[in-house]
Design an enzyme around this catalytic site. Structure first.
Site, PDB file in Angstrom:
ATOM      1  N   GLU A  56     -15.673  -5.716  -3.589  1.00  7.65           N
ATOM      2  CA  GLU A  56     -14.707  -5.952  -4.668  1.00  7.65           C
ATOM      3  C   GLU A  56     -14.766  -7.369  -5.215  1.00  7.65           C
ATOM      4  O   GLU A  56     -14.525  -7.608  -6.400  1.00  7.65           O
ATOM      5  CB  GLU A  56     -13.284  -5.650  -4.182  1.00  7.65           C
ATOM      6  N   PHE A  81      -7.381  -2.653  -3.609  1.00  5.59           N
ATOM      7  CA  PHE A  81      -8.619  -3.420  -3.380  1.00  5.59           C
ATOM      8  C   PHE A  81      -8.894  -4.378  -4.543  1.00  5.59           C
ATOM      9  O   PHE A  81      -9.313  -5.515  -4.326  1.00  5.59           O
ATOM     10  CB  PHE A  81      -9.798  -2.475  -3.160  1.00  5.59           C
ATOM     11  N   ARG A 165      -3.293   8.303  -9.217  1.00  7.78           N
ATOM     12  CA  ARG A 165      -4.160   9.386  -8.766  1.00  7.78           C
ATOM     13  C   ARG A 165      -3.587  10.751  -9.150  1.00  7.78           C
ATOM     14  O   ARG A 165      -4.320  11.621  -9.595  1.00  7.78           O
ATOM     15  CB  ARG A 165      -4.313   9.315  -7.245  1.00  7.78           C
TER      16      ARG A 165
END
Lengths: 315, 273
Positions: A56, A81, A165
């Site tokens: 990342e 992240f 999501r």
């Protein structure tokens, strides 16, 4: 029945539309392209897609260099992240140098419900909001996500966009007008204001329906942009309703609730409650179960609002 | 820009060292060790190798320099000033309030700085992004990244090293300032880097090792790097920390300590010889 669609699905679609018209758009991911939906762009424009693997910090640094080279990079991975693992890279290079990088992160809040605490993100709004030059946007539904992503291509500078999501209700239609600087009043009401962001806008609207049955009218405001925040609409709601509830799928520390409280305490103190995750980590479970566990469902929002309303009038 | 002879470059390097030590002495804080160490490399880049235009710092086709080890900012500032990006007099204002010359490179304040740096380990990723952009834009410019050896402790350097060879970024030349010292002591005592060349080779890079104080070696390595296709190049430049000033050479304590007035006078006398 209300349509359901995730904001990440909207992102995958809009990237392709944008990529067709604008050769400068490049997309980066850190080994989660199928989850974040950037894989759709990758299939269509492989020469403009860069997967850096699960790295990342390098994801964010590479995006910075691409922006310095005149490109418009979209960098994606899971919210925790992107904002946590690479926070200082975002702060010290992208935000400091005002680079034109769009960090679009998915699986925010509790929406990555089965994966548990390690993969959920209840801190990202706070982490991004504290950085100078950063714009922070949390779309309420798939339509707003598309409009917001189109809008940030026109805006020069670093932006963080928080996506989900799970499939959530579609609130807006295609005529909806999005502006980074203007929050949106969704229901008129005089008894209290409910300022919500992201996935919680739909729940706030449901809560307003429940309150109506108890003869309390709530003004629901969609605060899609946490920074720069629409101060006028907050102050007007405080002045005209006299009580404010904030609702976010995020820690109550440092997110929307904090941002609103900062403004109200300085300029118009009114009774206020923050609905959000109360200084806890997430956990695995079904999404609806988690919302209930953490007090983010419509019933709980309505209860907090009703209590506040009673206090306000009872003195 | 007219190409300089090796003698010209050596003279310029001495002038840069004088600026560096004077600036840091006047500021009363800074990093003389790691600034002096890379003077010959940075001087050769700006006055021999790189295509750049001080009249037009944002010229699209310029070569890009990323100072990953941002604490060597005084060297970059002196080189930029001598190149004509801003008046040499500005150098006296290093680290003072409102100065364009911050303690670490600040793109927003100093003409000629490509990207802000200071927090270690990030520059090579940025260089990768610039190199990819150059390829997408069908541009021939190169990216030069100067990395500290202590900085190679950072995990992000290796993330970026992996990516640069994966994406075949042959338009990157990284140079490692291999002076063997980091703030807390010798690199091999604090956190072993050796075999450093093998590590970079294993990551898919073309590796060269040179004496980082011999201008002719620096020139031939930089020239050769340009001809390597299909993979990035790293030049491990063996360098003496504090180079050019006898009492600073090989001294970890001068990593982050400015010379006092006496030390500054001594240093300038030595550089004058």
């Amino acid at each position: 029945m209300t349509d359901l669609k995730s904001t990440r699905d909207a992102y995958g679609e809009v990237l392709i539309e944008l990529g067709k018209d604008n050769e400068d758009i490049v997309v980066l991911d850190a080994d989660l392209a199928v989850s974040t939906q950037t894989s759709k762009f990758a299939e269509k424009f492989p020469e403009r897609f860069f997967d850096v693997g699960c790295a990342e910090q390098n994801l964010i640094g590479t995006a910075a260099g691409l922006a310095a080279g005149g490109k418009i990079p979209f960098a994606s991975t899971y919210a925790i992240f992107a904002t946590g693992r690479a926070w200082e890279q975002i702060r010290s290079v992208i935000a400091h140098d005002r680079l034109n990088v769009k960090i679009v992160a998915s699986h925010a809040g509790l929406t990555n419900s089965p994966d548990g605490a390690s993969h959920q993100s209840l801190e990202d709004i706070a982490l991004m909001r504290v950085i100078p030059n950063m714009t922070v946007i949390v779309p309420a539904d798939a339509i707003e996500a598309k409009k917001a992503i189109n809008a940030v291509v026109e805006y020069y500078g670093p932006v963080y966009i928080r996506l989900n999501r799970v499939k959530t209700p579609v609130i807006f239609d295609h005529n909806y007008n999005f502006s980074i600087y203007k929050a949106v009043t969704l229901t008129e009401g005089e008894d209290l204001g409910i300022i919500a962001t992201g996935s919680m806008v739909a729940n706030a609207l449901q809560a307003a329906d429940l309150l109506k049955k108890r003869e309390i009218t709530a003004r629901v405001i969609n605060m899609h942009t946490i920074k720069p925040i629409d101060k006028e609409i907050i102050l007007r709601a405080a002045r005209e309703t006299g009580a404010i509830v904030t609702v976010e799928e995020h820690s109550i520390n440092g997110g929307l609730g904090s941002a609103v409280a900062e403004i109200l305490t300085e300029e118009m103190p009114v009774p206020m409650r923050r609905v959000g995750v109360k200084d806890r980590f997430g956990q695995s479970g079904r999404y609806e179960e988690l919302l209930k566990e953490y007090g983010l469902n419509a019933g709980h929002i309505a209860k907090v609002a009703e209590d506040l309303f009673n206090k306000k009038d009872g003195g | 820009m007219k190409k300089k002879t090796i003698k010209d470059l050596e003279e310029m390097a001495t002038r840069i060292r004088q600026h560096v030590i004077t600036m840091i002495g006047k500021a009363g804080s800074g990093h003389p060790g790691g600034s002096l160490s890379c003077v010959d490399v940075v001087t050769t880049l700006y006055f021999y190798k790189m295509q750049h235009n001080p009249e037009d710092p944002n010229w699209e086709d310029r070569d890009r320099f990323v100072l990953c080890k941002g604490h060597a900012a005084p060297t970059l500032y002196a080189v930029l000033a001598e190149s004509g990006y801003f008046p040499v007099e500005e150098l006296t204002r290093l680290r003072t309030g409102g100065s364009m010359l911050q303690g670490h490179p600040d793109k927003n304040r100093t003409p000629g700085i490509e990207v802000s740096s200071g927090s270690l380990g990030q520059g090579l990723s940025v260089a990768n992004g610039m190199a990819i952009a150059a390829k997408l834009n069908h541009k021939g410019y190169r990216i030069y990244a100067l990395i500290g050896d202590g900085e190679c402790d950072e995990g992000q350097i290796w993330e970026a090293a992996m990516a640069a060879s994966h994406y075949k970024l042959d338009n990157i030349t990284a140079i490692i300032d291999r002076n063997g010292l980091q703030i807390d002591g010798p690199t091999e005592k604090i956190m072993s880097l050796e075999p450093l060349a093998d590590k970079w080779r294993a990551f898919g890079w073309e590796v060269m090792e040179i004496d980082g104080h011999h201008i002719d070696e620096i020139i031939s390595a930089l020239d050769r790097a340009e001809k390597i296709k299909g993979r990035p190049t790293v030049i491990i430049a063996h360098i003496i920390k504090g180079k050019g000033i006898s009492f600073m050479e090989w001294k970890a304590e001068f990593h982050g300590k400015a010379p006092n007035k006496e030390e500054l006078e001594h240093a300038l006398i030595e550089l004058d010889k």
